[in-house]
Write a protein that holds these residues in place. Structure first.
Motif, PDB file in Angstrom:
ATOM      1  N   GLU E  33       1.012  -1.451   0.243  1.00 57.59           N
ATOM      2  CA  GLU E  33      -0.374   0.144   0.364  1.00 57.59           C
ATOM      3  C   GLU E  33       0.886   1.622  -0.248  1.00 57.59           C
ATOM      4  N   GLU E  36       2.182   1.732  -3.401  1.00 59.06           N
ATOM      5  CA  GLU E  36       1.298   2.652  -4.088  1.00 59.06           C
ATOM      6  C   GLU E  36       1.110   3.690  -4.119  1.00 59.06           C
ATOM      7  N   TYR E  39       4.136   5.774  -5.543  1.00 61.13           N
ATOM      8  CA  TYR E  39       4.175   5.704  -7.254  1.00 61.13           C
ATOM      9  C   TYR E  39       2.712   6.751  -7.854  1.00 61.13           C
ATOM     10  N   LYS E  40       2.025   6.812  -6.590  1.00 61.98           N
ATOM     11  CA  LYS E  40       0.875   7.886  -6.997  1.00 61.98           C
ATOM     12  C   LYS E  40       1.056   8.939  -7.033  1.00 61.98           C
ATOM     13  N   MET E  62       6.454  -5.566  -7.123  1.00 66.56           N
ATOM     14  CA  MET E  62       5.680  -4.490  -7.640  1.00 66.56           C
ATOM     15  C   MET E  62       5.818  -3.484  -9.102  1.00 66.56           C
ATOM     16  N   LEU E  66       2.538  -3.433 -10.457  1.00 65.09           N
ATOM     17  CA  LEU E  66       1.916  -2.559 -10.823  1.00 65.09           C
ATOM     18  C   LEU E  66       1.762  -2.579 -12.198  1.00 65.09           C
ATOM     19  N   LEU E  70      -2.029  -1.036 -13.216  1.00 67.26           N
ATOM     20  CA  LEU E  70      -2.251   0.841 -13.111  1.00 67.26           C
ATOM     21  C   LEU E  70      -3.025   0.700 -14.736  1.00 67.26           C
TER      22      LEU E  70
END
Lengths: 296, 296, 296, 296, 296, 296
Positions: E33, E36, E39-40, E62, E66, E70
């Motif tokens: 979590e 992510e 990354y966002k 990951m 991703l 994504l």
């Protein structure tokens, strides 16, 4: 790799750079006479003195002055060679990564052929200019050793990559500078180097002369200039109380310039003098008090 | 990169440089006889002694003198090779960044082809000149090791980048110099190097001879020269009182030259002797007193 | 960059250099037998011993002697390859800047193409010569590691820049030398290197043999040679009294040569022995007394 | 730069070098089983152990043995690629100047074009050979880091100068070696490296096995071999009494070879064992006594 | 320089390398979590943790995950650009000799023209991949400084040799890793660097999860895997008793793999765990006892 | 070496990069007035202050603001030269491997000819932009010395490899930054450098202003922003209790961004603040308590 800029700047060949206007310089003692005597006798010089006390300005002034007063030996017409009135001044800031190739020159590949590019020292040797090696104690040993033959009676520069020896042109003079209060034991100038030069010691100008300089350069009035010079003097006295080095004349001029832009004198002196000379909070406090006592 | 300068300077090939006038040299002992005996036996030499005591001048003198007195073995006409009367002198100031390529030579790219450029040592080996490596203790180990085979009975220089060995020409001699009072333990000359040389120790000339030299070189009169020589002697005695190294003869000559330009003797000695040999205020004070006691 | 010199010197390819005359060598013990046994068994050797005790001369002698006595395996006519009677001797003086490329070879740009130039070690490997790495402890680690595979049973030299392995030619032998009294802990020979060699320890020759050598090499008479050998012995005894290293046989020969040129024995010994081995005034005084006691 | 030599030597491409005869190897424990298990599981290995205890010989033996016993996956005919029976062995002696380019490869200018030359590691990766990095603790950090991705489950070699990743061929195995008794704290193998390998510790072989090896390799008889093995054992026990490292099996073989050439055993052991392992006179004395007690 | 090898290996462009199968990864906490969220928000990350605790595997996982989850912004067809499902992963192992050119790129001469080759960091910036700089504290300062502008809101990479600035493509993320228990004061990450990243601390997985991993990766059964995980836990507890760093999960897997090849568990743990983590005999003894207590 | 990527990124010439949107900046004192006064007087500036307190943002803001407010001297049409509204900003992150060639420029071989590529400093000098040398104390001496002539009244940049001097275009200003709490004695800024600049000291913004910044940049609401600013303040107070440097505003924004992605505030502050500023377990514990006391 397009270079889409119109020419907003100017460029010169290093050896053709000379001063076209008389630099502002206030002599303090007999330094002008000493310089002229050494120049006539081709004796190389060392200038010793603290940061920003005017050594560089003095060299600029003398190169302009000698150009005006010397007999016109070098008046050679429009072939591009220097004329009377122009003694080229080549300034080189020394540092520990300056190699002898940086001074003497190197081969560069250009298209299909290799071209020799003279370094700034070679340029000064060839045109008979003044070569000023600033902060010589920072230089690597190969640099300081390189200049030895130029200080012999033969005045020779070995250009070893070309297998050549160059005899310096008439008018060439070598000048070194360093700051004796600054240098470490590690960066001492070797005797085999320093005993090849006559040495002149410089210090900050006395208060009256410094005030004249600050007034002239920054545009503040005489009173403000006097107060700034007084501040300079007092800050320098702190050197025995933890301050590494006194405030240079240059910093006083900066303070004057900020004042002439409307910055309050105390704030101007804080950023241009106090914070510029030290990061130490307790020394900063002392200087703040000095500033407060002058600009209440 | 235009180079718009008329030739104000002169240049020579390193190996063709030789002295055309007899250098002024006053012998102090049997150094001339020793040099000649070693030269005939092809025994390489080390000169030990303080800064500016005349070692370099002695080498110049001997290279001129040997050119005059030796039999004319090398009189080879107008092919550019050295003739009797000319023993080329190749001087190399050593420093810690001097590589063996700097001494022996390197390949340079020239246009489309690669050209080998002999270094100064190789040039001396090939023409049978005297090669003087000044301040050898400053050199890196690869430099000092490089000269070992030249001091063997075979007198060979390995040019490893070309895969070749060169046998030195008749007349070649290797001379090193260093200052034993100066060097640190770190920069000691290794026994495997020093035991390949006969060593001659030099010191400053005695007062009378030094006065003669100062008079001859600076243009001051006999009395002034004597006073300067006296000053030199006294400053050197300070070496046990905090002065790193005594004043060289060269500095006394500088003082004389400034005096002959009209600078007062005390000021001339301050800048040419006192400030030139030390930055230490207390040592400067002692020297100032010496100067005052001589030039009242 | 004109090179206007007639050939006053001679040059050789490194791998073609061999001795044409028998070098003068006086054996002290069974060193000749040991060398021959090792050579037949292809066992690499280390020579340990002080400066100038004759290690280099012994290698030269053995390369000449083996060329005379070995069977004529390599007699290959006029193609330039080595013949019986010629064991090429490749000597490499080690130092801390010697790279593995200096030993193995490198690519050089020549005109438009790149040419590989074999280094001296590769040349010795290819022609089956003796390769003598003098003062190996001075070498960088990459150099010492490089020779490991040449001391394996496979006798291989990796030429990594060419992606190749070379098997050494018959007759190739690797010899190292160093001075155990000289080296520092930092410059110790690693066990992974030294345990690949048989080690022979050398010392200065006994007085009688040394006198013979001095007489033969310097041209002085037997008595003078004996006195010089006696001096050498006594100076070496000073090693426990502050002298770094004893006087080499070479220095005694130098003294003899100066004497044969007419220099007085005491002066000759001063410059060729005393000043050559030390800069320390108190040690110099002791040696001066030794000289005085021998040459009254 | 003429290279006038007939080919007296042989050369190979690094990646094509493999053993054509079974190397003589006497196993001491289960090292062969461990190696085969790791090889099948593609687990990289570290060999730890003293100088000359047989690590290199073991790698050679295993590369030969695996070539004989593994299924013939790689039998690819006459295209130059390795065949069953041939597991190429690429040995790299590490040192502090070994760069990652030395291992991976570099661009070389060849005539007018630039050619990429694979380094030895890349060659081993491409042909699926065994790559043996000897004395890895001597290597620079960039070298040790470089091999990390080759020990991941992906078995990848980044060739950054070409912008490529290479996946190792089937059969590739990475093996490191070092001597834990030898390395300093400074040259420790980092955990991020060492925890990527299974480690096998080696020691000198027991007396019986070592005697067999000495007999086989040097040509002396069984008794003499046993005495030499006994000497080796005793010298190794001195390690706690000032000896840096014990005598390797190799040195015992050298002693045997000299003996088989007629050198007396005590002299042979002096030069091949005693002087080879130490320069310390007191340790030499102890070893001399050991030798005397065995070869009375 | 012939390269006679059939292609036994596979090669990729660095920026096209991505994982095609889901890597095996067992999450321990909320690390997925956090990654992510960062990354966002385009927040760069630092992973701290001991050797071999799974940081690299987590990045691989990951990048694969991703790519699957994504939205398909980058689905650009068959032009070679990355597609949804593919987030390129560029891994760079840092070391003290890694230069900024190694990361950013350099000019290479190719035949007659010069070609710019992007470095791995530039490749990641251009394709919008994840760039993982492993062991960043090993990197030189120029490397760490270089990444600063990539962590600013502008996400810029200066390519100074080309006079350009690159704005990173959508999807680019910079991740550093280091081992805080490992690094010395000298190799500390500067605050001006570390305060540009969110930091996630990792540790070895708890025993149950580690056993699952060992079972999955080595092929041993559940019980054996549990025993190996127990050994790992116990060895790590020795860290306060002289062990530099605990055994990594990778070593436990190696032990499992050797066991599955028929090596006895105690021997397998000796070579894969004990000897792999330490050279210290007393620590080895403690670990031997641990092994003995688990695998009686 | 194919480069099969569609352009997913954007690139600029360094000297053409300027801000097109007003950067968000909250002034704390009179820093805007001081900057404008110095810019008009061409006085170079030093910014002192801790990591992440907003120095870089302030330079960006001023370069944008000056572009808007200055008279339109440079409006030169569509020739690519900068126009009013655009003051180019050239940022250079200093580090110990930054050479003077990196700043000034270098020759690059391009195909058959050699092309000079201006470095970023030269680009700023030529177009009259602001040149920001970040973390100047990290730079090598040659870099700091290089900028001296640009701070003289002549504002000159020597381009020694081309033998030229460049006079800076109108509008050029040099700005340095460093962190006085951070630098070691070894990396002190020399007086000969620092006394050429007016110095402005920066600190973290007061809590209210910092909260406004965090709210604006991270997207959290006012309350959360205030709590984060409060945390920042408290963490900075720990600096006297073992924390090397306080948390930057940037880290508070990161925490806010993670929170706005749904990460719980305490976890967000743990990874974005606590673990980001320290590896020390006891300091981490103190910060954890601070976090707990704010986000219960």
């Amino acid at each position: 790799m397009t270079q889409s800029t119109t020419t907003l700047f100017r460029s010169y060949l290093i050896e053709e750079y000379h001063l076209t206007e008389e630099p502002y310089y206030k002599p303090v003692g007999d330094e002008i006479e000493l310089f002229e005597a050494a120049y006539k006798q081709k004796i190389p010089l060392i200038f010793k003195g603290p940061t920003g006390c005017g050594k560089t300005r003095f060299v600029e002034y003398m190169s302009y002055r000698l150009g005006q007063t010397l007999t016109k030996v070098k008046q050679t017409g429009d072939d591009g060679a220097p004329r009377a009135g122009n003694i080229p001044l080549v300034t080189i800031a020394c540092h520990e990564d300056l190699t002898s190739s940086d001074l003497v020159g190197r081969y560069l590949l250009e298209g299909d052929s290799t071209v020799w590019i003279d370094g700034p020292l070679t340029r000064a040797v060839k045109v008979g200019g003044i070569c000023y090696l600033d902060e010589i104690v920072e230089a690597r040993k190969d640099t300081t050793v390189l200049i030895h033959p130029l200080t012999d009676h033969r005045r020779i520069l070995p250009v070893e990559k070309k297998g050549e020896l160059l005899e310096a042109a008439e008018g060439f003079l070598l000048i070194l500078s360093y700051n004796p209060g600054y240098q470490s034991a590690l960066k001492d100038l070797k005797h085999s180097t320093r005993q090849r030069f006559v040495s002149i010691e410089f210090d900050y100008p006395p208060r009256d002369i410094e005030a004249e300089i600050v007034e002239h350069e920054s545009g503040v009035d005489k009173d403000m200039a006097m107060q700034l010079a007084k501040l300079g003097e007092k800050v320098r006295n702190l050197r025995e109380h933890g301050l590494g080095e006194g405030a240079s004349t240059r910093l006083l001029i900066y303070a004057g310039k900020l004042i002439s832009q409307g910055i309050a004198p105390r704030r101007a002196c804080q950023v241009a003098v106090n914070w510029a000379v030290t990061d130490d909070p307790s020394v900063q406090k002392s200087i703040e008090e000095l500033i407060g006592s002058i600009f209440e």
